[in-house]
Design a protein around this motif. Structure first.
Motif, short mmCIF file in Angstrom:
data_model
loop_
_atom_site.label_atom_id
_atom_site.label_comp_id
_atom_site.label_asym_id
_atom_site.label_seq_id
_atom_site.Cartn_x
_atom_site.Cartn_y
_atom_site.Cartn_z
N ALA A 121 14.37 -20.90 22.51
CA ALA A 121 15.53 -21.80 22.60
C ALA A 121 15.16 -23.21 22.18
CB ALA A 121 16.09 -21.79 24.02
N SER A 122 13.96 -23.64 22.57
CA SER A 122 13.48 -24.96 22.17
C SER A 122 13.34 -25.05 20.65
CB SER A 122 12.14 -25.26 22.84
OG SER A 122 11.60 -26.47 22.39
N ASN A 123 12.77 -24.01 20.04
CA ASN A 123 12.64 -23.99 18.57
C ASN A 123 14.00 -23.95 17.90
OD1 ASN A 123 9.86 -24.07 18.71
ND2 ASN A 123 9.59 -21.87 18.50
N ALA A 124 14.95 -23.20 18.45
CA ALA A 124 16.29 -23.14 17.88
C ALA A 124 16.97 -24.51 17.97
CB ALA A 124 17.13 -22.09 18.61
N ALA A 125 16.81 -25.18 19.11
CA ALA A 125 17.40 -26.50 19.27
C ALA A 125 16.81 -27.49 18.27
CB ALA A 125 17.18 -27.00 20.70
N ARG A 126 15.50 -27.41 18.05
CA ARG A 126 14.85 -28.28 17.07
C ARG A 126 15.37 -27.99 15.66
NH1 ARG A 126 8.86 -27.51 19.63
NH2 ARG A 126 8.80 -29.35 20.95
N ALA A 127 15.55 -26.72 15.35
CA ALA A 127 16.04 -26.35 14.02
C ALA A 127 17.45 -26.88 13.80
CB ALA A 127 16.02 -24.83 13.85
N LEU A 128 18.30 -26.77 14.82
CA LEU A 128 19.67 -27.29 14.70
C LEU A 128 19.68 -28.82 14.59
CD1 LEU A 128 21.48 -24.98 17.28
CD2 LEU A 128 21.96 -25.11 14.82
N MET A 129 18.78 -29.47 15.33
CA MET A 129 18.70 -30.92 15.25
C MET A 129 18.18 -31.36 13.87
SD MET A 129 17.07 -33.51 18.09
CE MET A 129 17.94 -32.62 19.37
N PHE A 130 17.22 -30.60 13.35
CA PHE A 130 16.75 -30.88 11.99
C PHE A 130 17.90 -30.77 10.99
CE2 PHE A 130 15.50 -29.11 7.89
CZ PHE A 130 14.61 -30.08 7.42
N ALA A 131 18.69 -29.71 11.14
CA ALA A 131 19.83 -29.51 10.24
C ALA A 131 20.81 -30.66 10.34
CB ALA A 131 20.52 -28.19 10.56
N GLU A 132 21.02 -31.16 11.55
CA GLU A 132 21.95 -32.29 11.76
C GLU A 132 21.50 -33.52 11.00
OE1 GLU A 132 24.87 -34.80 13.11
OE2 GLU A 132 24.80 -32.65 13.53
N TYR A 133 20.21 -33.88 11.12
CA TYR A 133 19.71 -35.10 10.47
C TYR A 133 19.49 -34.89 8.97
CZ TYR A 133 19.13 -37.70 14.79
OH TYR A 133 19.36 -38.38 15.95
N ALA A 134 19.10 -33.69 8.57
CA ALA A 134 18.85 -33.43 7.15
C ALA A 134 20.14 -33.45 6.34
CB ALA A 134 18.14 -32.09 6.98
N THR A 135 21.26 -33.04 6.95
CA THR A 135 22.53 -32.99 6.22
C THR A 135 23.37 -34.25 6.41
OG1 THR A 135 23.56 -31.83 8.09
CG2 THR A 135 22.64 -30.48 6.33
N ARG A 136 22.99 -35.09 7.37
CA ARG A 136 23.81 -36.29 7.67
C ARG A 136 24.03 -37.19 6.46
NH1 ARG A 136 22.55 -39.74 13.00
NH2 ARG A 136 23.37 -37.80 13.89
N PRO A 137 23.01 -37.45 5.60
CA PRO A 137 23.25 -38.33 4.44
C PRO A 137 24.32 -37.79 3.49
CG PRO A 137 20.90 -38.07 4.83
CD PRO A 137 21.59 -37.08 5.71
#
Length: 489
Positions: A121-137
């Motif tokens: 779950a921790s890894n999944a949360a990190r992956a989703l957070m990465f996706a959030e910041y990577a796509t934000r621009p």
């Protein structure tokens, strides 16, 4: 689950390869330090200052003291783990130490909770957070579509899963590079913040009167601690890869002390930088304080910070997946998981089956977003496991006094960590009792359904041997006990 054995014919086939299949001690001091720093410094320092300050009732002095106190607590725990890691330098970390000191059943509850919920779950949360910041621009001013975030999260999980499966050396290189990049981002924040402070004609009022805000109650301080400790999460991961660290009796304590000390210093300096540029109210009202800080200080290149956050999360996720694969591997070697998970790829010498399973479970957590919300209620179990691990240290001190201990922690520190862990376990349950905590505890105890029939009574599952043999051939993996390389120990 039972530990299944391969057939004699298949063992003979594997011996044709004439190779030593075992984990290699390839990680030196720099690699170990980068691994630990890279795990700890994730999104927390870019986001958590908001939560710490909010629960501290905008009391700047108290917030900074909480950051320092969290660092001291983490250092105390890390020193305890350094003793265990240097005395018992085997893969599995906390799980292995609990099994050695407290027995197989507590260790099984430990690994059941970690591999099926907390770590994936921790890894999944990190992956989703990465996706959030990577796509934000690409979605300036608009929220990123949920479907796109999940696709990106799944993609990064499987990219890192493949890298971890193919090569431990490549995984280490990725971790080192991304750790250096995220530290450069923190250096940028610290340098610009100190420059701003030096150029001001007077120190900002909220720094001059740091303790002028209303007094806090115990509940608010506890909540602030939880927020700060989230940013320090991962400090206990180094022992999971102890079997791959060169000269572990020396390097594990050195890496631990160096990495945690560096993180504490940077976390305090980064918070001072934030408070130099932004007021406490601005920090609390910001969704990502580092991004708000960048818009104020370096507006022309403010995009650097969201990219840096994505880089930071990527590095932490890489380390988290590397660690989880070793936990599955260790559990299998001890007979608590299917024997396939303890096998290494005959060419890459990585725990490929364990990595594939870890990636699959993390991917499952990404798909239904509401599942991740349950992880908040497993926070108490994390410190429960830390408490059990440090209790294991105390038990081993008295039960095995002659165990070689290249490094020994001052024993009152261990008792202090146990007391703090007990507080952090009980505080959220007593302060705001919710039925979800009962579900989390029930999930942990449900491990008995697997442990007693399959581990304790060794119940055999029909056709499991054949399935294991087939998957072993398909993945080109071999048991480590077939080929033992003494130089790797």
């Amino acid at each position: 689950m039972p530990e299944m054995e391969t057939t004699a014919d298949h063992e003979n086939t594997l011996r044709i390869a004439n190779k030593s299949v075992s984990l290699r001690r390839t990680l030196g001091f720099f690699d170990g330090t980068c691994f630990l720093v890279g795990i700890i410094v994730g999104a927390g320092i870019f986001v958590s200052p908001t939560g710490v300050l909010q629960y501290a009732q905008l009391n700047v002095g108290v917030a900074l003291c909480i950051w320092a106190a969290c660092g001291i607590l983490v250092m105390m725990g890390a020193l305890c783990y350094a003793e265990l890691g240097s005395a018992l330098p085997y893969a599995g970390g906390e799980y292995y130490h609990v099994k050695q000191a407290l027995g197989p059943f507590p260790a099984f509850i430990f690994i059941w909770t970690l591999i099926l919920f907390i770590r994936p779950a921790s890894n999944a949360a990190r992956a989703l957070m990465f996706a959030e910041y990577a796509t934000r621009p690409f979605f300036s001013g608009c929220p990123t579509p949920e479907l796109l975030k999940k696709i990106v999260a799944l993609a990064v999980l499987w990219v890192l899963g493949i890298i971890n499966t193919k090569s431990a050396k490549t995984t280490t290189w990725v971790q080192n590079v991304f750790t250096v990049l995220k530290m450069l981002a923190l250096i940028l924040i610290v340098t610009c913040g100190l420059k701003e402070l030096a150029e001001k004609t007077e120190i900002p009022g909220h720094l001059q009167n740091a303790f002028s805000s209303p007094d806090l109650n115990a509940a608010q301080i506890a909540e602030s601690f939880f927020q700060g400790l989230y940013a320090y999460g991962g400090w206990n991961y180094l022992n999971y890869i102890a079997e791959e660290i060169k000269n572990p009796t020396k390097n594990i304590p050195l890496c631990t002390i160096t990495a945690v000390s560096v993180v504490i210093v940077f976390y305090l300096l980064v918070n001072i930088s934030y408070l130099t540029v932004l007021t406490p109210k601005e920090i609390v009202s910001s969704a990502a304080v580092s991004v708000t800080w960048a818009d104020r200080v370096i507006p022309m290149v403010a995009w650097i910070i969201p990219v840096s956050v994505a880089i930071s999360i990527f590095g932490a996720l890489n380390g988290g997946m590397f660690m989880l694969g070793r936990l599955n591997y260790a559990g299998s070697k001890e007979g608590h998981l299917p024997s396939l998970l303890s096998m290494l790829h005959v060419n890459h010498l990585t725990p490929a089956p364990a990595m594939i399973l870890s990636t699959i479970i993390a991917s499952i957590f990404v798909i239904p977003s509401d599942l991740l919300s349950l992880t908040n209620y497993f926070g108490f179990s994390t410190w429960l496991l830390v408490g059990l691990t440090v209790i294991s240290l105390i038990v081993l001190r008295y039960r095995e006094p002659n165990l070689p201990r290249p490094y020994k922690v001052f024993l009152p520190i261990a008792f202090g960590v146990v007391l703090v862990a007990a507080f952090l376990v009980l505080a959220p349950i007593i302060q705001s009792p919710k039925v979800q905590y009962f579900y989390a505890l029930l999930f942990m105890l449900s491990s008995m359904i697997i442990y007693f029939p399959f581990v304790y009574f060794k119940l055999r599952v029909p056709y499991f041997n054949a399935i294991t043999c087939y998957l072993q051939l398909l993945m080109e993996v071999a048991p480590t006990d077939i080929f033992e390389d003494p130089k790797s120990k």
